[in-house]
Design a protein around this motif. Structure first.
Motif, mmCIF file in Angstrom:
data_model
loop_
_atom_site.group_PDB
_atom_site.id
_atom_site.type_symbol
_atom_site.label_atom_id
_atom_site.label_comp_id
_atom_site.label_asym_id
_atom_site.label_seq_id
_atom_site.Cartn_x
_atom_site.Cartn_y
_atom_site.Cartn_z
ATOM 1 N N LEU A 230 0.855 -1.184 0.000
ATOM 2 C CA LEU A 230 0.000 0.000 0.000
ATOM 3 C C LEU A 230 0.895 1.239 0.000
ATOM 4 N N PRO A 231 1.183 1.813 -1.173
ATOM 5 C CA PRO A 231 2.085 2.976 -1.254
ATOM 6 C C PRO A 231 1.375 4.273 -0.866
ATOM 7 N N VAL A 232 1.142 4.441 0.411
ATOM 8 C CA VAL A 232 0.375 5.568 0.938
ATOM 9 C C VAL A 232 1.120 6.880 0.689
ATOM 10 N N LYS A 233 0.366 7.943 0.460
ATOM 11 C CA LYS A 233 0.978 9.260 0.342
ATOM 12 C C LYS A 233 1.546 9.652 1.705
ATOM 13 N N PRO A 234 2.768 10.161 1.751
ATOM 14 C CA PRO A 234 3.376 10.512 3.043
ATOM 15 C C PRO A 234 2.489 11.454 3.863
ATOM 16 N N GLY A 235 2.346 11.123 5.127
ATOM 17 C CA GLY A 235 1.591 11.978 6.033
ATOM 18 C C GLY A 235 0.101 11.719 6.061
ATOM 19 N N THR A 236 -0.385 10.705 5.319
ATOM 20 C CA THR A 236 -1.822 10.413 5.312
ATOM 21 C C THR A 236 -2.136 9.078 5.985
ATOM 22 N N SER B 270 -16.607 9.982 9.287
ATOM 23 C CA SER B 270 -16.613 11.381 8.843
ATOM 24 C C SER B 270 -16.122 11.535 7.413
ATOM 25 N N ARG B 271 -15.560 10.487 6.836
ATOM 26 C CA ARG B 271 -15.147 10.512 5.432
ATOM 27 C C ARG B 271 -15.428 9.152 4.802
ATOM 28 N N SER B 272 -15.887 9.166 3.579
ATOM 29 C CA SER B 272 -16.167 7.921 2.871
ATOM 30 C C SER B 272 -14.870 7.238 2.470
ATOM 31 N N LEU B 273 -14.962 5.966 2.092
ATOM 32 C CA LEU B 273 -13.769 5.275 1.627
ATOM 33 C C LEU B 273 -13.279 5.864 0.310
ATOM 34 N N ASP B 274 -14.199 6.401 -0.477
ATOM 35 C CA ASP B 274 -13.774 7.096 -1.701
ATOM 36 C C ASP B 274 -12.930 8.318 -1.354
ATOM 37 N N LYS B 275 -13.321 9.016 -0.287
ATOM 38 C CA LYS B 275 -12.552 10.171 0.158
ATOM 39 C C LYS B 275 -11.197 9.734 0.704
ATOM 40 N N VAL B 276 -11.170 8.606 1.416
ATOM 41 C CA VAL B 276 -9.908 8.076 1.928
ATOM 42 C C VAL B 276 -8.976 7.749 0.769
ATOM 43 N N GLU B 277 -9.523 7.177 -0.281
ATOM 44 C CA GLU B 277 -8.700 6.887 -1.464
ATOM 45 C C GLU B 277 -8.131 8.171 -2.059
ATOM 46 N N GLU B 278 -8.954 9.202 -2.125
ATOM 47 C CA GLU B 278 -8.490 10.488 -2.661
ATOM 48 C C GLU B 278 -7.357 11.071 -1.815
ATOM 49 N N ILE B 279 -7.469 10.943 -0.494
ATOM 50 C CA ILE B 279 -6.466 11.497 0.419
ATOM 51 C C ILE B 279 -5.169 10.699 0.389
ATOM 52 N N THR B 280 -5.303 9.384 0.426
ATOM 53 C CA THR B 280 -4.140 8.516 0.645
ATOM 54 C C THR B 280 -3.518 7.957 -0.631
ATOM 55 N N GLY B 281 -4.310 7.897 -1.697
ATOM 56 C CA GLY B 281 -3.825 7.279 -2.934
ATOM 57 C C GLY B 281 -3.989 5.775 -2.961
ATOM 58 N N ILE B 282 -4.609 5.196 -1.935
ATOM 59 C CA ILE B 282 -4.810 3.751 -1.867
ATOM 60 C C ILE B 282 -6.229 3.428 -2.339
ATOM 61 N N PRO B 283 -6.392 2.569 -3.345
ATOM 62 C CA PRO B 283 -7.716 2.237 -3.867
ATOM 63 C C PRO B 283 -8.631 1.648 -2.801
ATOM 64 N N VAL B 284 -9.917 1.944 -2.899
ATOM 65 C CA VAL B 284 -10.891 1.419 -1.941
ATOM 66 C C VAL B 284 -10.831 -0.100 -1.894
ATOM 67 N N SER B 285 -10.703 -0.718 -3.058
ATOM 68 C CA SER B 285 -10.674 -2.178 -3.104
ATOM 69 C C SER B 285 -9.518 -2.750 -2.291
ATOM 70 N N GLN B 286 -8.372 -2.069 -2.297
ATOM 71 C CA GLN B 286 -7.221 -2.559 -1.540
ATOM 72 C C GLN B 286 -7.408 -2.329 -0.049
ATOM 73 N N ILE B 287 -8.011 -1.193 0.325
ATOM 74 C CA ILE B 287 -8.309 -0.931 1.736
ATOM 75 C C ILE B 287 -9.222 -2.020 2.273
ATOM 76 N N GLU B 288 -10.262 -2.348 1.508
ATOM 77 C CA GLU B 288 -11.213 -3.366 1.947
ATOM 78 C C GLU B 288 -10.563 -4.748 2.026
ATOM 79 N N GLU B 289 -9.740 -5.061 1.053
ATOM 80 C CA GLU B 289 -9.110 -6.378 1.012
ATOM 81 C C GLU B 289 -8.172 -6.591 2.200
#
Length: 529
Positions: free
Chosen positions: A178-184, A309-328
Motif C-alpha cells: 500500500l504505497p500511501v501518500k506521506p503523512g496520510t 466522517s469521510r467515505s472510503l472514496d474520500k480516503v482513497e483520494e487522500i491517501t492514494g490507496i484504492p478502496v478495493s485494496q483498503i477493503e481487502e
C-alpha cells in the motif's frame, strides 16, 4: 592534601547547597519568591549562577551540554550519572524525538502509560501489517525479526501487507503493498476502521469488557475503555465521565465515586472500577445520549464518528490507496481471529500528526482484541538494571555518588518546563523567544539552535556522542554555521568512530569503539517474548 573524609564532607555541603538553591530558584520562577530575596539569601554564591537576575535559569554548570545520538543503555545511564549528578547540568539528551518518540507516546496514551512499545508475536501470527517499517528494512530488533518472519512465511504461510510510500525490501516481498501518500497514514487507518465497524468484524466480546473482572471471565488478560462514557462539552470530547457526576433515580445519591467510570448496559448506567477483580462489568459499545445536562458518548462511538466522517472514496483520494485494496487488507486483518497484528514504527509517526496517526494504527489491534494473545501483540523484552539497586546487583550507583549535585533550571531545549513558571514570563509575557515544550523530552533538534541563540541561556561546551544532527535533523544543514561560530558554541567535542557530517566541525574528536568492541548493555527488543 584532602582526606577522603573531608572530600566527602565537601561534596555533601555542595549537594545541600545545590538542593536549597534549586528549591528557591523554582519559587522565584513561579513568583513565590522575589529575585532580591533570593540574591540576599545566596549573596556569597551568586557567581555560581548563569544570570543572578534570573536565578531560575540555574547554575553555570548547565552550560555544559551532553547531546547523544543512538546511545545505548549502559552508556546512557552513565551519561546522566556524570552530567547531572557529577557535573550538575540538566542538559543530558538522547535522540528520541528524531527517531520514534511519537510512536512511544501513542502506545503510552493507549496503555495508560504502562508501556511505550508493543510488538507482534511474529512466530505465531498468521497475518501482519508492517506500517512504515518492516522486518528487513528498519525496525527495533531487526535481526531476530527477519529470521522469525522468514521462517514463519516459508514454513507456516505468514501473509504480509506493507504500508510504505517506498517499494522497500519488505514491500517487495509482501502480499500487499500500500504505497500511501506521506503523512496520510491516519486517514488510511481510519478508512480500515470504518470498514471493520461497518462490517462488524471487530471483537465485540473483548471490547464490551469494562473492567479486569469481565476480562478474566472471558479468558482475557487485557481490557479497554471502549464502552466507557465520555463527556462532550461544546461538541468536543473532554474527559471520561465519573460516577460521582451522575445521580441515581432519587436525584440525590451519586451513582458511585470519583474514581469510578460509567458504562451503559442496555440503557442502565453502571459504575465501574476498572481494576476490580470481583464484579464483572460490560457495557454497550455505541452510545450517544444525555444524562441530565451532560452529553455523553462511548469511546468507541467517538472512534466510529471519526471513521465515518469521510467515505472510503474520500480516503482513497487522500491517501492514494484504492478502496478495493483498503477493503481487502482490512478483511484479511479480521480473518485470523487474534492471530493477526499491525506493527508500526517510525514511518507513520514522523509527521506533525504522528501521535494521532500512531494511535489510529494501534486501534486496529484493539478492534480485533489481540493484545497478549498468541499471534497478536505482546509486551516482550527485558533489560539490565544498569544503575544497580536490584537483588543480585553488585553496585548501586546512586549510593556511590554521595556528593551528587542537584541539577536545576530548565534544559536548554526548554523541555519538560513551563515558560509560565519562569522570570522571563514574569518580565516579558507572551510570546516566548523560542517554543517551550512542557510535555515532551529529548528534543534533539532543539538543542544546538537554542545554544546558538543563547536562549534560555547560552551554552559553553557541547559534547556530542554517537550523533550527527547536521545530517539527521530537519534542516540540519543550518546548524553548520552555528557549530562553526565560536561565539555561539565556544567548545565543541565529538566522540565517534568516524569524522562525520557533524563531528567534522568539532574542536576535538575522541575516537570511539565500534559496536562489536565497546561496552554496553542494550535492552532486549520487545519483539523477543
Amino acid at each position: 592534601p584532602r582526606t577522603t573524609h573531608t572530600a566527602g564532607a565537601a561534596g555533601r555541603i555542595r549537594r545541600t547547597l545545590s538542593k536549597a538553591m534549586a528549591a528557591d530558584a523554582a519559587k522565584v520562577g513561579k513568583g513565590e519568591m522575589k529575585v532580591a530575596e533570593f540574591k540576599k539569601k545566596y549573596a556569597q554564591h551568586l557567581d555560581k549562577l548563569i544570570d543572578p537576575d534570573h536565578p531560575d535559569m540555574g547554575p553555570k554548570n548547565n552550560q555544559f551540554v551532553f547531546l547523544a545520538g543512538r546511545i545505548e543503555h549502559g552508556r546512557k545511564e552513565i551519561m546522566k550519572w556524570f552530567t547531572m549528578g557529577g557535573f550538575g547540568s540538566v542538559n543530558a539528551y538522547e535522540h528520541t524525538t528524531i527517531c520514534e518518540q511519537s510512536h512511544h507516546v501513542a502506545y503510552s496514551l493507549l496503555t495508560h502509560h504502562k508501556t511505550h512499545h508493543l510488538k507482534p508475536d511474529l512466530i505465531n501470527t498468521e497475518f501482519v501489517i508492517f506500517w512504515g517499517t518492516g522486518a528487513y528494512t528498519a525496525n527495533f530488533g531487526l535481526t531476530p525479526m527477519a529470521e522469525k518472519v522468514t521462517t514463519n512465511r516459508v514454513e507456516r504461510g505468514l501473509k504480509i501487507a506493507v504500508v510504505d510510500p517506498r517499494l522497500s525490501n519488505d514491500a517487495a516481498k509482501a502480499d500487499w503493498w500500500l504505497p500511501v501518500k506521506p503523512g496520510t497514514d491516519g486517514a488510511l487507518a481510519y478508512g480500515m476502521i470504518r470498514w471493520i465497524l461497518e462490517n462488524r468484524r471487530y471483537d465485540e466480546r473483548y471490547l464490551r469488557n469494562a473492567n479486569r473482572a469481565a476480562a478474566t471471565a472471558d479468558g482475557e488478560t487485557t481490557y479497554t475503555n471502549a464502552a466507557c462514557l465520555v463527556k462532550i462539552e461544546n461538541g468536543i470530547a473532554t474527559k471520561l465521565l465519573r460516577a460521582n457526576e451522575v445521580m441515581q433515580a432519587d436525584g440525590k445519591t451519586p451513582l458511585g465515586t470519583k474514581d469510578q467510570l460509567v458504562v451503559s448496559n442496555n440503557g442502565k448506567l453502571i459504575a465501574v472500577t476498572p481494576e476490580d477483580t470481583k464484579t464483572p462489568v460490560e457495557g454497550d459499545l455505541f452510545v450517544a445520549t444525555k444524562i441530565g445536562n451532560i452529553e455523553v458518548k462511548t469511546s468507541l462511538q467517538l472512534i466510529k464518528e471519526e471513521a465515518y466522517s469521510r467515505s472510503l472514496d474520500k480516503v482513497e483520494e487522500i491517501t492514494g490507496i484504492p478502496v478495493s485494496q483498503i477493503e481487502e487488507v482490512a478483511n484479511e486483518l479480521t480473518s485470523h481471529g487474534k492471530r493477526a497484528a499491525v506493527e508500526l514504527y517510525r514511518g507513520p509517526v514522523q509527521h506533525t500528526d504522528g501521535v494521532y496517526a500512531g494511535t489510529a494504527i494501534i486501534l486496529l489491534n484493539l478492534l480485533i482484541g489481540n493484545p497478549d494473545h498468541k499471534g497478536g501483540l505482546q509486551k516482550g523484552g527485558s533489560h539490565w538494571h544498569e544503575s544497580g539497586g536490584k537483588p543480585g546487583n553488585v553496585y548501586h550507583f546512586k549510593k556511590m555518588q554521595p556528593g551528587a549535585l542537584k541539577a536545576f533550571g530548565p534544559p536548554v531545549s526548554k523541555e519538560k518546563s513551563k515558560y509560565e513558571e519562569t522570570t522571563y514570563y514574569q518580565e516579558h509575557g507572551y510570546p516566548a523567544k523560542r517554543p517551550w515544550y512542557p510535555f515532551s523530552g529529548n528534543i534533539y533538534q532543539e538543542v544546538i539552535p537554542s545554544m546558538a541563540m543563547g536562549y534560555p541561556y547560552p551554552g559553553k561546551i557541547l559534547f556530542l556522542h554517537k550523533g550527527t544532527p547536521v545530517l539527521a535533523t530537519p534542516a540540519g544543514s543550518k546548524q553548520i554555521e552555528m557549530l562553526r561560530d565560536p561565539d555561539k558554541i565556544p567548545l565543541f567535542i565529538a566522540c565517534d568512530i568516524v569524522i562525520g557530517e557533524t563531528s567534522m566541525f568539532a574542536d576535538y574528536i575522541l575516537p570511539d569503539l565500534t559496536y562489536l568492541e565497546r561496552w554496553g548493555t542494550p535492552h532486549v527488543t520487545p519483539d523477543v517474548p
